[in-house]
Design an enzyme around this catalytic site. Sequence first.
Site, PDB file in Angstrom:
ATOM      1  N   SER A 195       4.743   2.794   7.795  1.00 16.69           N
ATOM      2  CA  SER A 195       4.388   1.590   7.047  1.00 16.69           C
ATOM      3  C   SER A 195       5.553   1.104   6.190  1.00 16.69           C
ATOM      4  O   SER A 195       6.161   1.879   5.459  1.00 16.69           O
ATOM      5  CB  SER A 195       3.181   1.854   6.151  1.00 16.69           C
ATOM      6  N   ASP A 219       0.108  -7.708   1.442  1.00 15.02           N
ATOM      7  CA  ASP A 219       0.491  -6.299   1.509  1.00 15.02           C
ATOM      8  C   ASP A 219       2.008  -6.132   1.533  1.00 15.02           C
ATOM      9  O   ASP A 219       2.555  -5.327   2.297  1.00 15.02           O
ATOM     10  CB  ASP A 219      -0.133  -5.633   2.735  1.00 15.02           C
ATOM     11  N   HIS A 249       0.821  -1.220   0.000  1.00 12.73           N
ATOM     12  CA  HIS A 249       0.000   0.000   0.000  1.00 12.73           C
ATOM     13  C   HIS A 249       0.856   1.271   0.000  1.00 12.73           C
ATOM     14  O   HIS A 249       0.346   2.350  -0.273  1.00 12.73           O
ATOM     15  CB  HIS A 249      -0.986   0.000   1.174  1.00 12.73           C
TER      16      HIS A 249
END
Length: 457
Positions: A293, A217, A187
């Site tokens: 992230s 992911d 993402h």
Amino acid sequence: MDYEKEFENKIEKNDPENVVPPEENEKEELYRTEELNGETLKAEEQEQEELENTAPIPKVEFRNNKKSLGKMVKRFRRKMVASFIAVALVAALIGGGVTGAVMKYYVTPNDASAQVVTRYLPLDATSSNDSGILNLIPNIYKIVSPAVVEIDTSTAYTNGYRTEYVPKGSGSGFIISSDGYIVTNNHVIDGASKITVKLLDGRSADAKLIGKDDRTDLAVLKINLPNLPVVKLGDSSKLQPGELAIAIGNPLGDSFAGTVTAGIISGLNRNLQSDYGPVKLIQTDAAINPGNSGGPLVNSKAEVIGITSVKLTSIGPSIQDPFGMFGSQGTPVEGMGFAIPINEAKPIIDQIIKHGYVERPMMGIGAQTITQQDAVQYNLPVGVYVVQVQPNSGAEKAGIQPGDVIIKVDGKTITSFEDLQSILNNHKVGDVINVTVWRNGKTFTVPVKLQSSANFQ
């Protein structure tokens, strides 16, 4: 000369019982009495010494006088009380000194490192030198941070004859090999036209997307720069709740690059429903924010044991918010960060580097779960409803059609799409599974040969 009478007269004259002090000055008079008694005894000793040198020692007979005896008892009690108070004061001073020394060591306001000692004990070293516990987190940061990178993404748009790039977002990643492979979240780079990687030492380079995997992911990038630092990958299967956890990344972009936050492993195998499906994650209370992230979650040995990817900010009646998109809704929560276990990520990373994609066994269908409520409402069995069938897939060749309901696979009852996916994950490409299908009130079983997910990219 009557020695006994003179002795009693002097004692009676100096006896504090003849004077009744006010109640509010009782403590002061107690100490004053002690001083007077001391002076009297000293004078008596000097007089006794003079008498011994000038006259023979008379025989003294103590009278059975209740008044004199009572006065002596009272004087004795007062001496004992004064002695007890003095001893208590000394003991209190000693105790206070010991307590003060302990508190100074553990809670000195100017010694922030002492808080680290109390929070993460017990660990191997307790000294304050470079290898000791007080420098544990700084040393881990020195080892890992050079290999942690900032990832900036841009999207392209055409303005007449020119192509320009507009900043899209930023995240983190870490270098796993000296030839430039970088791991991050899908993402972080999803939908990017251009990816730029910045190192802590100031160098930067355009990155090539090697491959990505929506389901886990994960994504792998590659840069071409010399003398690249790398991280060491650990073993997430050995983690225990309560262990030290350190997150390093770039929250909120370049302004806060190289941020380190520390906490503990709060939980393992957390089954969180994200936008990418159900995943089992490591839970930590180390602060994770947008921009973290794709960064590493590190243990006390400076090994990467997870990939930070999810922050839960709120939970409502019908919504879970893994990426903090709906922070104003539901019940706010704090300290709920999650990371992909490195042991789960390793085979995915290896396949992406090798093939550019992740090869998984697939039937070749699009499907959704039929719940108990759906079954009653639509007069269907509980199972997996087939929405579509991929051309030339194993499912099409086996005769499965849209509208069918899969109720069993290899004899195991299927009540959800997750049940079906779990069985497929235990097989490999080329395996044949037996699928029991409900169609218009009838059931039948067909063999389905599993194909590679690469066929449906």
